[in-house]
Design an enzyme around this catalytic site. Structure first.
Site, PDB file in Angstrom:
ATOM      1  CB  SER A 146      57.273 137.660  31.889  1.00 55.39           C
ATOM      2  OG  SER A 146      56.126 136.840  31.731  1.00 55.39           O
ATOM      3  CE1 TYR A 159      58.594 134.871  36.600  1.00 59.65           C
ATOM      4  CE2 TYR A 159      56.650 135.190  35.240  1.00 59.65           C
ATOM      5  CZ  TYR A 159      58.000 134.923  35.358  1.00 59.65           C
ATOM      6  OH  TYR A 159      58.754 134.703  34.223  1.00 59.65           O
TER       7      TYR A 159
HETATM    8  N1  LIG Z   1      60.495 130.217  30.366  1.00 59.52           N
HETATM    9  C1  LIG Z   1      59.482 131.064  30.185  1.00 59.52           C
HETATM   10  O1  LIG Z   1      58.360 130.692  29.770  1.00 59.52           O
HETATM   11  C2  LIG Z   1      59.659 132.523  30.457  1.00 59.52           C
HETATM   12  C3  LIG Z   1      58.681 133.411  29.962  1.00 59.52           C
HETATM   13  C4  LIG Z   1      58.825 134.762  30.201  1.00 59.52           C
HETATM   14  C5  LIG Z   1      59.921 135.232  30.902  1.00 59.52           C
HETATM   15  N2  LIG Z   1      60.858 134.351  31.355  1.00 59.52           N
HETATM   16  C6  LIG Z   1      61.996 134.897  32.083  1.00 59.52           C
HETATM   17  O2  LIG Z   1      63.182 134.500  31.459  1.00 59.52           O
HETATM   18  C7  LIG Z   1      64.221 134.386  32.426  1.00 59.52           C
HETATM   19  C8  LIG Z   1      64.866 133.021  32.331  1.00 59.52           C
HETATM   20  O3  LIG Z   1      63.876 132.033  32.563  1.00 59.52           O
HETATM   21  P1  LIG Z   1      64.095 130.489  32.231  1.00 59.52           P
HETATM   22  O4  LIG Z   1      62.796 129.973  31.784  1.00 59.52           O
HETATM   23  O5  LIG Z   1      65.298 130.291  31.399  1.00 59.52           O
HETATM   24  O6  LIG Z   1      64.310 129.938  33.718  1.00 59.52           O
HETATM   25  P2  LIG Z   1      65.302 128.826  34.287  1.00 59.52           P
HETATM   26  O7  LIG Z   1      64.813 128.541  35.658  1.00 59.52           O
HETATM   27  O8  LIG Z   1      65.426 127.704  33.328  1.00 59.52           O
HETATM   28  O9  LIG Z   1      66.681 129.620  34.353  1.00 59.52           O
HETATM   29  C9  LIG Z   1      66.813 130.725  35.213  1.00 59.52           C
HETATM   30  C10 LIG Z   1      68.268 131.023  35.402  1.00 59.52           C
HETATM   31  O10 LIG Z   1      68.371 132.122  36.331  1.00 59.52           O
HETATM   32  C11 LIG Z   1      69.280 131.746  37.344  1.00 59.52           C
HETATM   33  N3  LIG Z   1      68.975 132.441  38.586  1.00 59.52           N
HETATM   34  C12 LIG Z   1      67.848 132.395  39.313  1.00 59.52           C
HETATM   35  N4  LIG Z   1      67.984 133.138  40.426  1.00 59.52           N
HETATM   36  C13 LIG Z   1      69.238 133.651  40.375  1.00 59.52           C
HETATM   37  C14 LIG Z   1      69.975 134.498  41.237  1.00 59.52           C
HETATM   38  N5  LIG Z   1      69.486 134.940  42.393  1.00 59.52           N
HETATM   39  N6  LIG Z   1      71.224 134.840  40.865  1.00 59.52           N
HETATM   40  C15 LIG Z   1      71.751 134.390  39.720  1.00 59.52           C
HETATM   41  N7  LIG Z   1      71.121 133.572  38.877  1.00 59.52           N
HETATM   42  C16 LIG Z   1      69.871 133.212  39.208  1.00 59.52           C
HETATM   43  C17 LIG Z   1      69.141 130.234  37.467  1.00 59.52           C
HETATM   44  O11 LIG Z   1      70.252 129.649  38.108  1.00 59.52           O
HETATM   45  C18 LIG Z   1      69.033 129.847  36.009  1.00 59.52           C
HETATM   46  O12 LIG Z   1      70.295 129.787  35.393  1.00 59.52           O
HETATM   47  C19 LIG Z   1      63.571 134.670  33.777  1.00 59.52           C
HETATM   48  O13 LIG Z   1      63.755 136.018  34.118  1.00 59.52           O
HETATM   49  C20 LIG Z   1      62.110 134.391  33.509  1.00 59.52           C
HETATM   50  O14 LIG Z   1      61.260 135.081  34.386  1.00 59.52           O
HETATM   51  C21 LIG Z   1      60.756 133.011  31.151  1.00 59.52           C
END
Ligand SMILES: NC(=O)c1ccc[n+]([C@@H]2O[C@H](COP(=O)([O-])OP(=O)(O)OC[C@H]3O[C@@H](n4cnc5c(N)ncnc54)[C@H](O)[C@@H]3O)[C@@H](O)[C@H]2O)c1
Length: 254
Positions: A146, A159
């Site tokens: 991120s 985070y």
């Molecule tokens: N959405 C954003 O703005 C953003 C920005 C930067 C980084 N990210 C990163 O991208 C990734 C995905 O984020 P997102 O926005 O799609 O989030 P989200 O919450 O929509 O999806 C996260 C996914 O990870 C799964 N997950 C969480 N904990 C888990 C575990 N212990 N075991 C297996 N699966 C698990 C959830 O079930 C879900 O499918 C994350 O690592 C997040 O930190 C997101």
């Protein structure tokens, strides 16, 4: 003339946390670019629809339940995937959580849950798949980090710490596994519209702060992350390792 190959045809890719959001989109996107997919998440039923969509594209897809906070789940899931496909070419470490809170209110449980998912779980996924890749003497690992691994954002003590850890872990693994022809890189997005960020971005003041930081004038979509992942997974990035590729619309440029 010899041009680099962006197609992933014939490659086997494992994606963690693929039930929704960025992970689901990346699993479908990797399949679109030719890869067969091991789609993993905490519960199987949440993955079945995406698995059907991948199969409809003519790709093979194996659904594997894997809670990345449980090392036994990771080891068993990766073994099952290896038994099924005989190799793993691409690992996308996407699963992650955020528990936004002021630092003074973060409990021990909050802190451990975020670090266990985003950093510890990610490491053990790298280790389990890295073992297979070292035997293969090839592989591409892409960690979804991120922009918060680079810049501070309030209410994100755990985070930000976890993502900064992912960035340096990426470099350590690149250093250790480079001699085995394994590329380890990270993609570091800005705010992407997903179920994780929906409640945050619905807050007008927060959205305004975010829009004030993104030079390109919009929040991201999962599509913006996919381009970076496909590049890093492809032959075109064979000489790229230990890199954190910001997909941040210019947030960290100023
Ligand atoms: N959405 C954003 O703005 C953003 C920005 C930067 C980084 N990210 C990163 O991208 C990734 C995905 O984020 P997102 O926005 O799609 O989030 P989200 O919450 O929509 O999806 C996260 C996914 O990870 C799964 N997950 C969480 N904990 C888990 C575990 N212990 N075991 C297996 N699966 C698990 C959830 O079930 C879900 O499918 C994350 O690592 C997040 O930190 C997101």
């Amino acid at each position: 003339m010899d041009f680099p190959e962006f197609s992933l045809t014939g490659k086997i890719a494992l994606v963690t946390g693929a039930s929704r959001g960025i992970g689901r989109y990346l699993a479908l996107g990797l399949a679109h670019y030719g890869a067969d997919i091991i789609i993993t998440g905490r519960t199987v039923y949440q993955l079945e629809e995406a698995a059907r969509e991948i199969q409809q594209m003519g790709r093979r897809c194996l659904v594997v339940p894997m809670d990345i906070t449980r090392k036994a789940d990771i080891d068993a899931g990766v073994e099952k995937a290896f038994q099924h496909f005989g190799r793993i070419d691409i690992l996308v470490n996407n699963a992650g959580i955020n528990i936004p809170k002021p630092a003074l209110e973060v409990t021990e449980e909050d802190w451990r849950r975020v670090l266990d998912s985003n950093l510890t779980g990610l490491f053990f996924c790298c280790q389990a798949v890295g073992r297979i890749m070292v035997n293969q003497q090839s592989g591409k690992i892409i960690n979804i980090s991120s922009q918060t691994g680079t810049v501070a954002i309030q209410w994100r003590a755990a985070y930000c710490s976890s993502k900064a850890g992912v960035n340096l872990l990426t470099k350590v693994l690149a250093l250790e596994w480079g001699p085995h022809h394994i590329n380890v890189n990270a993609v570091a997005p800005t705010f992407i519209e997903t179920p994780m960020t929906k409640p945050m971005l619905e807050n007008e003041a927060f959205r305004e702060m975010v829009m004030g930081k993104i030079l390109l004038g919009r929040v991201g979509q999962p599509k913006d992350v996919l381009g970076a992942v496909i590049y890093l997974a492809s032959e075109a990035a064979d000489l790229v390792t230990g890199h954190v590729l910001l997909v941040d619309g210019g947030w960290t440029a100023h």
